[in-house]
Design an enzyme around this catalytic site. Structure first.
Site, mmCIF file in Angstrom:
data_model
loop_
_atom_site.group_PDB
_atom_site.id
_atom_site.type_symbol
_atom_site.label_atom_id
_atom_site.label_comp_id
_atom_site.label_asym_id
_atom_site.label_seq_id
_atom_site.Cartn_x
_atom_site.Cartn_y
_atom_site.Cartn_z
ATOM 1 N N ASP A 52 -15.435 82.501 -105.172
ATOM 2 C CA ASP A 52 -15.562 83.241 -103.904
ATOM 3 C C ASP A 52 -14.377 84.200 -103.797
ATOM 4 O O ASP A 52 -13.360 84.025 -104.466
ATOM 5 C CB ASP A 52 -15.558 82.288 -102.701
ATOM 6 C CG ASP A 52 -15.740 83.044 -101.385
ATOM 7 O OD1 ASP A 52 -16.568 83.981 -101.326
ATOM 8 O OD2 ASP A 52 -15.037 82.735 -100.397
ATOM 9 N N SER A 53 -14.527 85.192 -102.930
ATOM 10 C CA SER A 53 -13.419 86.101 -102.674
ATOM 11 C C SER A 53 -12.207 85.334 -102.139
ATOM 12 O O SER A 53 -11.072 85.746 -102.339
ATOM 13 C CB SER A 53 -13.840 87.161 -101.654
ATOM 14 O OG SER A 53 -14.221 86.523 -100.451
ATOM 15 N N CYS A 102 -22.755 84.129 -95.061
ATOM 16 C CA CYS A 102 -21.418 84.342 -95.613
ATOM 17 C C CYS A 102 -20.799 82.955 -95.661
ATOM 18 O O CYS A 102 -20.856 82.211 -94.667
ATOM 19 C CB CYS A 102 -20.593 85.258 -94.717
ATOM 20 S SG CYS A 102 -18.846 85.348 -95.220
ATOM 21 N N HIS A 119 -17.918 81.926 -95.551
ATOM 22 C CA HIS A 119 -16.791 81.678 -94.644
ATOM 23 C C HIS A 119 -17.271 81.175 -93.266
ATOM 24 O O HIS A 119 -16.510 80.558 -92.539
ATOM 25 C CB HIS A 119 -15.998 82.972 -94.391
ATOM 26 C CG HIS A 119 -15.071 83.363 -95.496
ATOM 27 N ND1 HIS A 119 -15.507 83.769 -96.731
ATOM 28 C CD2 HIS A 119 -13.709 83.422 -95.543
ATOM 29 C CE1 HIS A 119 -14.452 84.077 -97.484
ATOM 30 N NE2 HIS A 119 -13.362 83.877 -96.788
ATOM 31 N N CYS A 138 -20.492 83.227 -102.863
ATOM 32 C CA CYS A 138 -20.100 84.369 -102.044
ATOM 33 C C CYS A 138 -21.329 85.261 -101.934
ATOM 34 O O CYS A 138 -21.876 85.702 -102.961
ATOM 35 C CB CYS A 138 -18.960 85.099 -102.755
ATOM 36 S SG CYS A 138 -18.486 86.650 -101.978
ATOM 37 N N GLU A 191 -10.272 83.758 -93.018
ATOM 38 C CA GLU A 191 -9.296 83.906 -94.101
ATOM 39 C C GLU A 191 -7.867 83.840 -93.538
ATOM 40 O O GLU A 191 -6.957 83.382 -94.199
ATOM 41 C CB GLU A 191 -9.570 85.243 -94.805
ATOM 42 C CG GLU A 191 -9.088 85.369 -96.216
ATOM 43 C CD GLU A 191 -9.766 84.456 -97.252
ATOM 44 O OE1 GLU A 191 -9.166 84.285 -98.287
ATOM 45 O OE2 GLU A 191 -10.871 83.910 -97.018
#
Ligand code: DGL
Length: 291
Positions: free
Chosen positions: A27-28, A209, A211, A90, A175
Site C-alpha cells: 500500500d502507499s 480506499c 485507509h 491499495c 496517514e
C-alpha cells in the site's frame, strides 16, 4: 535486434531465481494494514511481507504515470525479497497500475509470479449486499476519476447504479493520525452528505480506499440508519483463499511459517508506532529504499 530482445526478455525471466516465498502486500502507506490484518487472520500459516511507501504517501491525487512508476518499484522490491504473489492492498494502485504491471511487467520479470488488486474482489460481492441496487463508492480522487469501480460493476452487474465520491482528505487524515479529530468529523460529514444528496437511494457505501476503515466509527455516526458500510479487507481475504484453491500451482509456491516482515520507505519507528493503531501486536519494521 530480435536476438537482443529475446535475450533481454530471457534475462528478465531469470531475474528472480527463488521459486517459493511469502505473500507480498503493498500500500502507499498504512491503509493496506487493514487488508493485511484480515488476510493474516484468515490464513495465519502463510508468510507475509508488508511494504508501505509511506515516504511518498498519499498516492490519491498523483497522476496515472506516477502511481504506476511507484507501484512498479514496490512490486519489484517485493519480488526481489522473494514474494511470489503480491496483493496491491491499495485501490489507487489497483485502479491505476495493476493492469499495466500484469500485462507489461510480469511477462518480462517472471511469468509465474502474480499481482492481484482489491477492486475486483470488492465488486464481486456487491449484488448480494445491496437491496436497492444503488451503491456509493468512497475513494481517493485517483480511484474515483479512474472510474475503475463503475466500469467493473457495469461489466459484472449492469443493473447496479454506481455513484462515486472522491474524498481527498480522508487518507491524509488517517496517514497523519488525525482520524479521530474534529477535522475528520468535518470532512466525513461533508462527503457523506454530498454523495447521499446525489443519490438518496444508496443503501451500500463501499470504503474504496484501504485507509478508510479507520474512519468507520465517524462514517457510521453521520449516516442515516439502514445504510451498510462495506470495508474491503474480509472480502479480499475470502477472494484470495478462493484464488489459491483455484490455483494450486501458486499455492505450492507460498511458504508457510507464520512469519511477517514489515518494510517502509519512511522511518521505521514512525511506522511501528502508527501500525499499532491498525494491528494489535507490536511489530518490528525495516526502513528501505525502492527508488
Ligand atoms: N490506501 C490507498 C487506497 O486504497 C491509497 C490512499 C492514498 O495513498 O491516497 O486507495
Amino acid at each position: 535486434m530480435e536476438g537482443i530482445l529475446c535475450c533481454i526478455i530471457k534475462e528478465g525471466r531469470n531475474m528472480f531465481s527463488q521459486q517459493t516465498g511469502p505473500i507480498g502486500i503493498f500500500d502507499s502507506g498504512y491503509g493496506g494494514l487493514t487488508v493485511f490484518d484480515k488476510i493474516r487472520q484468515a490464513m495465519p500459516e502463510y508468510d507475509y511481507i508488508y511494504l508501505g511507501d509511506n515516504a511518498r504517501a498519499p498516492y490519491g491525487q498523483r497522476s496515472f504515470e506516477v502511481v504506476y512508476r511507484f507501484t512498479r518499484q514496490a512490486v519489484l522490491k517485493l519480488f526481489e525479497e522473494g514474494c511470489q504473489l503480491v496483493i496491491l492492498a491499495c485501490n489507487t494502485a489497483s485502479a491505476k497500475a495493476l493492469r499495466s504491471i500484469q500485462q507489461l511487467d510480469l511477462p518480462e520479470w517472471d511469468a509465474e509470479r502474480r499481482v492481484l488488486g482489491v477492486i475486483r474482489p470488492t465488486v464481486e460481492i456487491m449484488d448480494r449486499i445491496s437491496t436497492t441496487k444503488h451503491i456509493g463508492i468512497l475513494g481517493t480522487s485517483g480511484t474515483i476519476s479512474s472510474q475503475s469501480y463503475s466500469l467493473e460493476i457495469g461489466k459484472m452487474f449492469p443493473h447496479i447504479k454506481v455513484t462515486g465520491e472522491a474524498c481527498p482528505m480522508w487518507a491524509p487524515l488517517v496517514e497523519n493520525n488525525e482520524f479521530d479529530s474534529p477535522g475528520a468529523d468535518y470532512f466525513v460529514k461533508k462527503h457523506l452528505d454530498h454523495i447521499l444528496s446525489v443519490d438518496p437511494r444508496i443503501d451500500t457505501l463501499v470504503l474504496g480506499c484501504t485507509h478508510y476503515p479507520l474512519l468507520i466509527g465517524k462514517i457510521k455516526q453521520y449516516l442515516p440508519a439502514g445504510i451498510t458500510v462495506l470495508p474491503q479487507g474480509e472480502y479480499v481475504a475470502e477472494s484470495l483463499i478462493d484464488y489459491l484453491n483455484r490455483h494450486p500451482e501458486m499455492n505450492r509456491r507460498l511458504t508457510r511459517g507464520g512469519e511477517c516482515r514489515f518494510l517502509t520507505t519512511e522511518s521505521a519507528t514512525k511506522f511501528s508506532d502508527a501500525a499499532s493503531v491498525f494491528l494489535n501486536d507490536p511489530i518490528e519494521v525495516e526502513q528501505i529504499s525502492i527508488d
